[in-house]
Design a protein around this motif. Sequence first.
Motif, short mmCIF file in Angstrom:
data_model
loop_
_atom_site.label_atom_id
_atom_site.label_comp_id
_atom_site.label_asym_id
_atom_site.label_seq_id
_atom_site.Cartn_x
_atom_site.Cartn_y
_atom_site.Cartn_z
N ALA A 153 -2.72 7.42 -2.91
CA ALA A 153 -3.20 6.16 -2.34
C ALA A 153 -3.33 5.12 -3.45
CB ALA A 153 -4.54 6.37 -1.65
N ASP A 200 5.11 -1.89 3.95
CA ASP A 200 4.55 -0.91 3.03
C ASP A 200 4.38 0.42 3.75
OD1 ASP A 200 2.16 -1.07 4.50
OD2 ASP A 200 1.08 -2.17 2.96
N GLU A 201 3.81 1.40 3.08
CA GLU A 201 3.69 2.73 3.68
C GLU A 201 2.65 2.81 4.78
OE1 GLU A 201 3.43 5.66 0.54
OE2 GLU A 201 5.35 5.02 -0.30
N CYS A 202 1.89 1.74 4.99
CA CYS A 202 0.96 1.66 6.12
C CYS A 202 1.59 0.90 7.29
CB CYS A 202 -0.34 0.97 5.70
SG CYS A 202 -1.30 1.95 4.54
N ALA A 220 0.84 -1.19 0.00
CA ALA A 220 0.00 0.00 0.00
C ALA A 220 0.88 1.24 0.00
CB ALA A 220 -0.92 0.00 1.22
N ARG A 221 0.53 2.16 -0.89
CA ARG A 221 1.21 3.46 -0.97
C ARG A 221 0.22 4.52 -0.50
NH1 ARG A 221 5.53 4.08 -3.36
NH2 ARG A 221 5.28 2.39 -4.85
N LEU A 222 0.69 5.46 0.32
CA LEU A 222 -0.20 6.47 0.89
C LEU A 222 -0.47 7.64 -0.05
CD1 LEU A 222 1.07 6.51 4.58
CD2 LEU A 222 -1.02 5.47 3.68
N GLU A 223 0.56 8.15 -0.73
CA GLU A 223 0.40 9.32 -1.62
C GLU A 223 1.04 9.05 -2.96
OE1 GLU A 223 -1.31 12.18 -1.37
OE2 GLU A 223 -2.11 11.47 0.54
N PHE A 251 -7.97 1.03 -0.19
CA PHE A 251 -6.91 0.45 -1.01
C PHE A 251 -7.40 -0.72 -1.85
CE2 PHE A 251 -4.56 2.54 2.41
CZ PHE A 251 -3.66 3.30 1.67
N LEU A 302 -2.54 0.56 -4.32
CA LEU A 302 -2.14 -0.76 -3.86
C LEU A 302 -1.64 -1.54 -5.07
CD1 LEU A 302 -3.44 -2.88 -1.16
CD2 LEU A 302 -3.73 -3.94 -3.37
N GLY A 341 -9.30 2.81 4.27
CA GLY A 341 -8.39 3.47 3.34
C GLY A 341 -8.79 3.35 1.89
N TYR A 359 -10.59 -1.29 6.53
CA TYR A 359 -10.04 -0.37 7.52
C TYR A 359 -10.25 1.10 7.17
CZ TYR A 359 -8.01 -4.47 9.60
OH TYR A 359 -7.85 -5.69 10.20
#
Length: 181
Positions: free
Chosen positions: A81, A97-99, A76-79, A134, A83, A132, A130
């Motif tokens: 967002a 991962d970024e989470c 998972a990448r946050l910015e 993703f 997957l 997000g 959760y």
Amino acid sequence: MTDAAPSDRSVLRRSLLAQRQTFAATPAFQAAEHALRQALPILLDQLEPELLGVYWPLAGEFDPGVLSHPRALPFARLEPAALQYRRWDGTLPTARDECGIATSTGAVAVPDVVLVPCVGFTREGFRLGYGGGFFDRWLAQHPGVTTVGLAWSGAETRFPVEAHDRALTLILTERELIAPD
């Protein structure tokens, strides 16, 4: 079964996670895990995945354990967002991962069958995760993938479906296999 209004999804999520934490501390949890562990390989034999997308289990989630199929773990990448799945050889992951969830450093790949953990689920095949988004974003980009939600039967609930929600192909609990219409 728990119901929620659209604005209450975060409240429902917190409630289901608290229920799961309580459930995970009971002997019934081990029995449920055993039942799901028996049912999953039978289902996967029927689905015959070439590459199976799995997940690194968080507290109280079903741990799919060792499976005989080639596997990939999500990253998972946050910015922005997003997957993606990366091939995984089954060894203990050293990357996160970024989470902050354990993941693989293998090559990016697209599984044909994906196991998806569920905080909550509906009979219609919708999943509460959760928060997000993703998995929903990834599923929207890969509509032909077979998705199997893995959930505890006590997590069945009702909540309004939002535009971004993607129905799962199947949901497997310790009690039953649900094939939404």
